[in-house]
Write a protein that holds these residues in place. Structure first.
Motif, mmCIF file in Angstrom:
data_model
loop_
_atom_site.group_PDB
_atom_site.id
_atom_site.type_symbol
_atom_site.label_atom_id
_atom_site.label_comp_id
_atom_site.label_asym_id
_atom_site.label_seq_id
_atom_site.Cartn_x
_atom_site.Cartn_y
_atom_site.Cartn_z
ATOM 1 N N PHE A 40 25.953 -38.149 8.883
ATOM 2 C CA PHE A 40 26.237 -37.694 10.220
ATOM 3 C C PHE A 40 24.258 -36.881 9.642
ATOM 4 O O PHE A 40 23.948 -36.585 10.933
ATOM 5 N N ALA A 41 23.728 -36.146 8.700
ATOM 6 C CA ALA A 41 22.718 -36.244 9.010
ATOM 7 C C ALA A 41 20.941 -36.827 9.547
ATOM 8 O O ALA A 41 20.768 -36.981 10.195
ATOM 9 N N LYS A 42 21.818 -37.694 9.019
ATOM 10 C CA LYS A 42 20.530 -39.087 9.147
ATOM 11 C C LYS A 42 20.803 -39.282 10.174
ATOM 12 O O LYS A 42 19.674 -39.417 11.203
ATOM 13 N N ALA A 43 22.039 -39.469 11.333
ATOM 14 C CA ALA A 43 22.012 -39.591 12.282
ATOM 15 C C ALA A 43 21.208 -38.684 13.569
ATOM 16 O O ALA A 43 21.247 -39.425 14.278
ATOM 17 N N ARG A 44 21.386 -37.702 13.035
ATOM 18 C CA ARG A 44 20.398 -37.123 14.063
ATOM 19 C C ARG A 44 19.060 -36.207 13.609
ATOM 20 O O ARG A 44 18.103 -35.688 13.838
ATOM 21 N N GLY A 45 18.550 -37.948 12.386
ATOM 22 C CA GLY A 45 17.218 -37.146 11.997
ATOM 23 C C GLY A 45 17.177 -36.336 11.070
ATOM 24 O O GLY A 45 15.559 -35.927 10.841
ATOM 25 N N TYR A 46 18.113 -35.802 9.891
ATOM 26 C CA TYR A 46 16.986 -35.476 8.749
ATOM 27 C C TYR A 46 17.743 -36.224 7.823
ATOM 28 O O TYR A 46 18.792 -36.640 8.099
ATOM 29 N N ALA A 47 18.027 -35.476 6.587
ATOM 30 C CA ALA A 47 17.738 -36.152 5.584
ATOM 31 C C ALA A 47 18.333 -34.756 4.958
ATOM 32 O O ALA A 47 18.502 -33.834 4.998
ATOM 33 N N ILE A 48 19.570 -34.550 4.576
ATOM 34 C CA ILE A 48 20.911 -33.995 3.673
ATOM 35 C C ILE A 48 19.463 -32.820 2.977
ATOM 36 O O ILE A 48 19.873 -31.438 3.254
ATOM 37 N N GLU A 49 18.785 -33.465 2.389
ATOM 38 C CA GLU A 49 17.741 -32.720 1.654
ATOM 39 C C GLU A 49 17.106 -31.371 2.068
ATOM 40 O O GLU A 49 16.986 -30.395 2.048
ATOM 41 N N GLU A 50 16.310 -31.584 3.440
ATOM 42 C CA GLU A 50 16.574 -30.693 4.208
ATOM 43 C C GLU A 50 17.465 -29.750 5.137
ATOM 44 O O GLU A 50 16.676 -28.689 5.713
ATOM 45 N N LEU A 51 18.245 -29.879 5.520
ATOM 46 C CA LEU A 51 19.606 -28.982 5.248
ATOM 47 C C LEU A 51 19.828 -27.997 4.398
ATOM 48 O O LEU A 51 20.599 -27.481 4.742
#
Length: 108
Positions: A40-51
């Protein structure tokens, strides 16, 4: 599974197996959910570690910086303030318990 057909011994064996099976399934489910969140995060351009923060908690979004104005102030100690939000501070509770009126604490 019909439990009424099992013997006491079989029920006890089953009871022993349940905690381990629950633990295994919970771990599997958590792993599946984590993979879904990563996708889900990757689909929006983020790595989960960034969040997530270092402790695995969601990082708080920066507030707009708007402070809530003080609505109440102690008449004898100007350092004691309250916005009127959340639980009443102890000094407000004490003021009210001693017969004081909340209107007397309003900031002009």
């Amino acid at each position: 599974m019909e439990l009424s057909n099992l013997t006491v011994s079989q029920l006890r064996d089953l009871q022993q197996q349940i905690p381990a099976e629950l633990k295994r399934r919970e771990a599997q489910e958590k792993n599946e959910i984590l993979n879904e969140v990563r996708a889900f995060a990757k689909a929006r351009g983020y790595a989960i570690e960034e969040l997530l923060g270092k402790e695995g908690k969601v990082k708080a979004v920066a507030s707009s910086g708007n402070k809530v104005k003080v609505k109440y102030r102690h008449p004898e100690n100007a350092e004691l303030e309250w916005t009127g939000r959340g639980r009443k501070p102890k000094w407000v509770e004490a003021w009210l318990a001693n017969g004081g009126n909340l209107d007397n604490l309003l900031v002009a």
